[in-house]
Design a protein around this motif. Sequence first.
Motif, PDB file in Angstrom:
ATOM      1  N   LEU A 104       0.836  -1.205   0.000  1.00 38.88           N
ATOM      2  CA  LEU A 104       0.000   0.000   0.000  1.00 38.88           C
ATOM      3  C   LEU A 104       0.871   1.255   0.000  1.00 38.88           C
ATOM      4  O   LEU A 104       0.620   2.214  -0.747  1.00 38.88           O
ATOM      5  CB  LEU A 104      -0.911  -0.008   1.235  1.00 38.88           C
ATOM      6  CG  LEU A 104      -1.844   1.200   1.364  1.00 38.88           C
ATOM      7  CD1 LEU A 104      -2.803   1.269   0.187  1.00 38.88           C
ATOM      8  CD2 LEU A 104      -2.616   1.146   2.685  1.00 38.88           C
ATOM      9  N   ARG A 105       1.924   1.232   0.831  1.00 39.39           N
ATOM     10  CA  ARG A 105       2.838   2.379   0.885  1.00 39.39           C
ATOM     11  C   ARG A 105       3.464   2.614  -0.489  1.00 39.39           C
ATOM     12  O   ARG A 105       3.532   3.751  -0.964  1.00 39.39           O
ATOM     13  CB  ARG A 105       3.924   2.153   1.930  1.00 39.39           C
ATOM     14  CG  ARG A 105       4.853   3.361   2.070  1.00 39.39           C
ATOM     15  CD  ARG A 105       6.138   3.071   2.809  1.00 39.39           C
ATOM     16  NE  ARG A 105       5.906   2.671   4.186  1.00 39.39           N
ATOM     17  CZ  ARG A 105       6.199   1.468   4.674  1.00 39.39           C
ATOM     18  NH1 ARG A 105       6.734   0.540   3.903  1.00 39.39           N
ATOM     19  NH2 ARG A 105       5.969   1.175   5.943  1.00 39.39           N
ATOM     20  N   ALA A 106       3.894   1.532  -1.125  1.00 39.25           N
ATOM     21  CA  ALA A 106       4.522   1.659  -2.440  1.00 39.25           C
ATOM     22  C   ALA A 106       3.553   2.255  -3.453  1.00 39.25           C
ATOM     23  O   ALA A 106       3.924   3.136  -4.248  1.00 39.25           O
ATOM     24  CB  ALA A 106       5.011   0.288  -2.916  1.00 39.25           C
ATOM     25  N   ILE A 107       2.296   1.826  -3.402  1.00 38.32           N
ATOM     26  CA  ILE A 107       1.295   2.362  -4.338  1.00 38.32           C
ATOM     27  C   ILE A 107       1.107   3.864  -4.105  1.00 38.32           C
ATOM     28  O   ILE A 107       1.092   4.656  -5.048  1.00 38.32           O
ATOM     29  CB  ILE A 107      -0.051   1.604  -4.179  1.00 38.32           C
ATOM     30  CG1 ILE A 107       0.097   0.179  -4.728  1.00 38.32           C
ATOM     31  CG2 ILE A 107      -1.186   2.332  -4.892  1.00 38.32           C
ATOM     32  CD1 ILE A 107      -1.041  -0.751  -4.362  1.00 38.32           C
ATOM     33  N   LEU A 108       0.994   4.260  -2.844  1.00 40.65           N
ATOM     34  CA  LEU A 108       0.765   5.681  -2.542  1.00 40.65           C
ATOM     35  C   LEU A 108       1.964   6.550  -2.936  1.00 40.65           C
ATOM     36  O   LEU A 108       1.803   7.643  -3.473  1.00 40.65           O
ATOM     37  CB  LEU A 108       0.450   5.854  -1.044  1.00 40.65           C
ATOM     38  CG  LEU A 108      -0.884   5.243  -0.589  1.00 40.65           C
ATOM     39  CD1 LEU A 108      -1.044   5.370   0.932  1.00 40.65           C
ATOM     40  CD2 LEU A 108      -2.060   5.908  -1.303  1.00 40.65           C
ATOM     41  N   VAL A 109       3.163   6.034  -2.667  1.00 39.81           N
ATOM     42  CA  VAL A 109       4.367   6.799  -3.046  1.00 39.81           C
ATOM     43  C   VAL A 109       4.429   6.947  -4.570  1.00 39.81           C
ATOM     44  O   VAL A 109       4.705   8.042  -5.091  1.00 39.81           O
ATOM     45  CB  VAL A 109       5.647   6.108  -2.512  1.00 39.81           C
ATOM     46  CG1 VAL A 109       6.894   6.766  -3.102  1.00 39.81           C
ATOM     47  CG2 VAL A 109       5.691   6.174  -0.992  1.00 39.81           C
TER      48      VAL A 109
END
Lengths: 216, 350
Positions: free
Chosen positions: A4-9
């Motif tokens: 999820l963090r990777a998608i948001l970044v």
Amino acid sequence: MDHLRAILVLLHVLVISVLSFPAPVGMMTERAFSHPDTQASFQSYTDALNAVGVDIDKDEFQQLLWDAGTAFISVRRKVVAPMQPYVALTGTEQGWRMFGSVNRRPAWLRVELKQDGAWRTIYEMRSDEYTWRRQQLDQERVRAVVNNFSWLHSKRTYEDFGLWLARRAAEDFPDATHLRTSMVRRALPPPDELRAHGMPEGTVLWETEYSLDKHR
Amino acid sequence: MSAARPGPWARIVARIAHKEPATPLALFRIAMGLSVLYTLLPMLRDDVVRLVWMDRAYGGFRTLTPHHWLLDAVGGASDASVTVLVGAAVVTGVLLIIGLGGRVTAFAALQLMIALFEINSGSGGGHDRLHTNGLWLLVLAPSTATLSLDCWITSKGILARSDRKDATTRSFLSTRPVAAWPRYVAVFQLVLVYGTTGLQKLGQEWMPWGDFRALYYAILAPSWQRYPTDWVADLYPLTQVGTAVTWLWEVGAPLLLLAFWYRATRDRPGFLRRLSNRIDLRSIYLAIGAFFHISLWLMMNLGPFSLVTMSFYLCAYHHDEYAALWARLTGGRARRSTSADAQPPQAAAD
């Protein structure tokens, strides 16, 4: 969580990349296209294209840019619309066009005062001789405001600014009757002319007069 | 039998999850705090806040109708509300420098600066956007993990729970690993700034057929001059070289990303990779940038532009590089990141 963090970044990176992508935002106007410096640039590009065998004249080149630019802006507007709420909240607006085109015929702000029936200059941009309220008027944010006038843009704002100058002059010079603002436009000379003759006198434009009595 | 190499998405996820000591982000935070102050304090000193950020009814030069939730809440561009916002922004600038309040301080600074910049956009420039972009990264990054009062305050609690004998000692410094990706995004932002501004330098004066006169004209134009510049005629050839180098350097900004890629994959073969790492292409690129920014600052009054832009440079270096530099300067031992950083050796200085 890591995914999820990777998608948001990556979404953030996508937003700033799309918004940074060069676009003629605010430049697709007849006024911008007809500016003498822009016209000179069109001519220089046309000459360069002609020199390498591309048969195109300045009007055709200008029309090509106009059509491509307006189409691109239209598509861009639709693409960036969903990004705007995020950008507005997070301050991630982009758009980096620093010194994209240089003003070769800038105008200098001049402020004159009428006292005892005679006009005298009290402020001129970057002058060491006419320095009324210099610390204020030479501050970087005020320079940004006046820079628009230097391109002869935003005449209404220029008049608002002149009115503010008149109010301050009414306070600072109790015996003065009028204030006059103008933009003195000078074509920046090539190096040899600058060495030989200095800066040219320039042409006085946007001359505007304010009575100081009504501000006392 | 060796383990299968992870796929591209897994590698991206792993890279974004990577942690490292917060020193570069802390330095970035301090520089951004200084830049916030360098934006606001000269405006207060020169009595410009009222002129450009207050409505005509309160002594400003034009009617202002800004739209931002914070301005709406405090009553628009009035004397009292702008004074409160500027005062609060100065306080957040100080808090960023001393590192107190963590992400809350960064978020407050961000919203205050957006609100202030929104008031009269004609009085701003690209540096306003650089400030807000940088502050948003500080909201996302735990930048007060070190070099901060936050670190000093929390260190006692952390130490008290440890078995260390010096458990009562507080410290402003920590090598506790935090997310590294805000640092990577800051570098990417820098590449976007330089690369896209270079691509938009389309005026003929930036081109060979325009005689590379852009810097000559820019220095002569009155808007940003710091000092009289008639002398520039005698340095005309130098300004032509400067114009060409500036344009090439800006459009060459993706080289900075390439340099980072080469550093992160230094165990792979390739002549260009070896050369880039040997000469430290990243530092060469940034040194040229620093030279341009300092020259600009000396010749032109562009406000905090050079300072805020070079603040992003601090994110181009890893904690271990700062530790090594500090050790060289002080003759001491570098406080390198610990094994807890859990980073592969090749990434240690990327």
